[in-house]
Write an enzyme that holds these catalytic residues in place. Structure first.
Site, short mmCIF file in Angstrom:
data_model
loop_
_atom_site.label_atom_id
_atom_site.label_comp_id
_atom_site.label_asym_id
_atom_site.label_seq_id
_atom_site.Cartn_x
_atom_site.Cartn_y
_atom_site.Cartn_z
N GLN A 112 0.84 -1.19 0.00
CA GLN A 112 0.00 0.00 0.00
C GLN A 112 0.88 1.24 0.00
O GLN A 112 2.09 1.16 0.15
CB GLN A 112 -0.88 0.01 1.26
N ASP A 134 -7.67 -5.18 14.79
CA ASP A 134 -7.49 -3.76 14.45
C ASP A 134 -7.16 -3.67 12.97
O ASP A 134 -6.08 -3.25 12.57
CB ASP A 134 -6.37 -3.17 15.31
#
Length: 573
Positions: free
Chosen positions: A269, A419
């Site tokens: 990313q 998370d």
């Protein structure tokens, strides 16, 4: 009665003239091979343009399934339109093909830069995405009819054999282009330069075919016009390559502000850190000032979506961790995601924690969490603690391997903290699926607890309650709750968007809502037995007291909706 022949019209071009043998500088067999080589290169470039549009749109807009569908649908439709329009160019196929390739090289090569510019300066790129899909599709669709005419002019062949040869070269070229994009162009050159280099290759292939192989059939005027057009397009593409770096920096400043001090394209990313190391909740962590960019709170963006803001992250992470740490032992903890180290920071504040395992797919995020002065100060150097072990890997695959480790089951975890990126992002839907939670439940100890960030319960209520229903579908008891937070101001579609809060979501909800226009983060606490909101005996001081958590408890629906599975993801509906 036999009809008289039609009179010839001066200047008219009859169809047979479009198939007159070409005057080639090489034997016809080699000429045919060169035409097929051009088909191969053009097909490879065309598929790179297509994949580049899908990849960039998924990054800028999100939801890769929708973006791929939009790009492919409009492009395939436009290819049909382009094929029909190319019929008017067959009488001058060489000139027509030269013009088509020059325009395609410019449009396809510059599409990534144009899309990013629309996103950075105008805040949206959907209209540009559709426009480029249509434009590139029309130009790609015009190639095959023109190439079919050119290859027949090299050496006449039955239509079936010519089509077979063209499509064979086209499909092999598509294979090469499809593999070159993710494995060569994207990692080595990036989105912007990769598209521009592809355009240059496309341009040179088309120019060589027309100006050299079919150059003897061109008029002097047409030849010089094509040379001028190709030189102009090549100059624009080279200028784009030279300016790609400054352009990307300017666009990044337009998106993230002038204080973006770290920007990396990892293998997973884009990671951007903006601002300094300060935050309103200093508490000793992250209260200092870093290098350039330290005039504002630290913010971490992953693929353009806000992941962390030092202004409010402490509330989020304490609300995520605190309820899961109550209600039983918490010596062994597993964190899925959380490579920023902020959830780990909160876990290490509990005295009885003995080990924390973090499974993060992007090692660069963990590296930044360890080495960046701002982020490492904010997480209190969590990864330097000997109790913490970071594992690089996809959370789904890692959980799956744990059940296959030589027939020996690993020790279960007392607490599992999920998370992870938002379930509305296509790549993350499997991390909120029934199969994923089934694997997670196998890793829980008998009295263990699992907590999941489920998104805002008001703005995306369907997503929030699908997470809840999916957790229940694997046999876990659940408790949904919310805490007030601050809505981030970022046009790129933040990962942790917070529902606007003018009204309660459940009993006592309005009491927890701040009056400054803030919203809510939503969570689901799960366990084998129905969990409850409590405080652990060794709990540290917190910004989210038990009263706020209980005030944010949400009433569960009487009739759960269907769960999300790998084969039927429901978060994108």
């Amino acid at each position: 009665m036999i009809d008289p022949p039609e009179p010839l019209v001066a200047g008219a071009l009859r169809p047979p003239e479009a198939l007159t043998p070409a005057r080639l500088p090489v034997p016809s067999g080699l000429g045919r091979l060169l035409v097929l080589a051009a088909v191969f290169v053009c097909a490879a470039c065309g598929l790179v343009y297509e994949l580049e549009l899908v990849a960039l749109a998924s990054y800028l807009i999100g939801d890769s399934v929708t973006q791929a569908s939009v790009v492919l649908s409009f492009m395939v439709f436009a290819m049909g339109v382009g094929a029909l329009l190319a019929k008017r160019l067959r009488c001058r196929a060489a000139v027509g093909f030269g013009v088509v390739e020059a325009v395609l090289a410019l449009v396809g090569g510059g599409s990534a830069m144009a899309l990013y510019a629309c996103f950075a300066w105008f805040g949206q790129s959907r209209i540009a995405l559709v426009a480029f899909s249509l434009g590139i599709g029309v130009l790609i669709g015009a190639e095959i009819p023109l190439l079919m005419t050119l290859i027949q002019r090299v050496r006449r062949q039955d239509a079936g054999g010519a089509v077979a040869d063209l499509f064979a070269a086209d499909y092999v070229g598509a294979l090469v282009g499809g593999l070159a994009f993710p494995f060569l162009l994207l990692p080595c050159l990036g989105q912007l330069t990769g598209a521009l280099v592809t355009g240059a290759v496309n341009l040179l292939a088309g120019a060589a075919l027309v100006l050299w192989l079919f150059g003897r059939d061109l008029t002097t005027r047409a030849r010089w016009a094509l040379v001028g057009l190709n030189v102009l397009v090549l100059a624009l593409l080279l200028a784009g390559m030279a300016l790609a770096g400054p352009f990307e920096q300017a666009a990044r400043r337009a998106v993230y502000g002038a204080q973006a001090r770290v920007a990396e394209q990892t293998g997973v990313q884009e990671v951007v850190l903006t601002g300094g190391t300060g935050g309103p909740h200093g508490d000793g962590a992250g209260s200092g000032r870093g290098r350039k960019g330290s005039g504002r709170p630290l913010e971490l963006f992953l693929d353009g979506r806000l992941k962390v803001s030092s202004e409010n992250e402490r509330v989020y992470h304490q609300a995520l961790v605190g309820p899961a740490m109550a209600g039983g032992p918490h010596a062994r903890v597993l964190v899925l995601g959380g490579g920023d180290g902020l959830a780990v920071r909160e876990l290490l504040r509990y005295r009885t924690v003995r080990s924390v395992t973090v499974v993060e797919i992007d090692p660069e995020v963990v590296r930044l969490a360890c080495t960046d002065p701002g982020l490492s100060a904010l997480n209190r150097h969590a990864f330097a603690d000997p109790r913490v072990r970071a594992v690089t890997g996809d959370a789904f695959d890692w959980l799956r391997r744990q059940g296959r480790s030589g027939g020996r089951r690993p020790a279960p975890y007392d607490v599992i903290v999920s998370d992870l990126p938002d379930p509305g992002i296509t790549a993350s839907t499997k991390l909120y699926s029934q199969e994923f939670y089934g694997l997670t439940a196998r890793m829980l100890a008998d009295g263990g607890r699992l907590v999941v960030h489920a998104g805002p319960p008001r703005a995306r209520a369907s997503t929030f309650w699908t997470v809840w229903a999916t957790l229940r579908s694997v046999g876990l008891g659940t408790l949904p709750y919310r805490v007030p937070g601050r809505r981030p101001d970022f046009s790129g579609g933040p990962d942790r968007a917070i529902a606007p809060g003018p009204g309660p979501d459940g009993p006592g909800g309005s009491a927890a809502l701040p009056s400054d226009g803030a919203g809510y983060w939503g969570f689901v606490l799960a366990a084998r037995r129905p969990p409850r909101l409590a405080v652990a005996p060794d709990a540290p001081s917190t910004l989210v007291p038990l009263s706020a958590l209980r005030a944010g408890r949400l009433p569960e629906p009487h009739r759960p909706g269907p769960p999300s599975t790998l084969m039927h993801p429901r978060y994108l509906q």
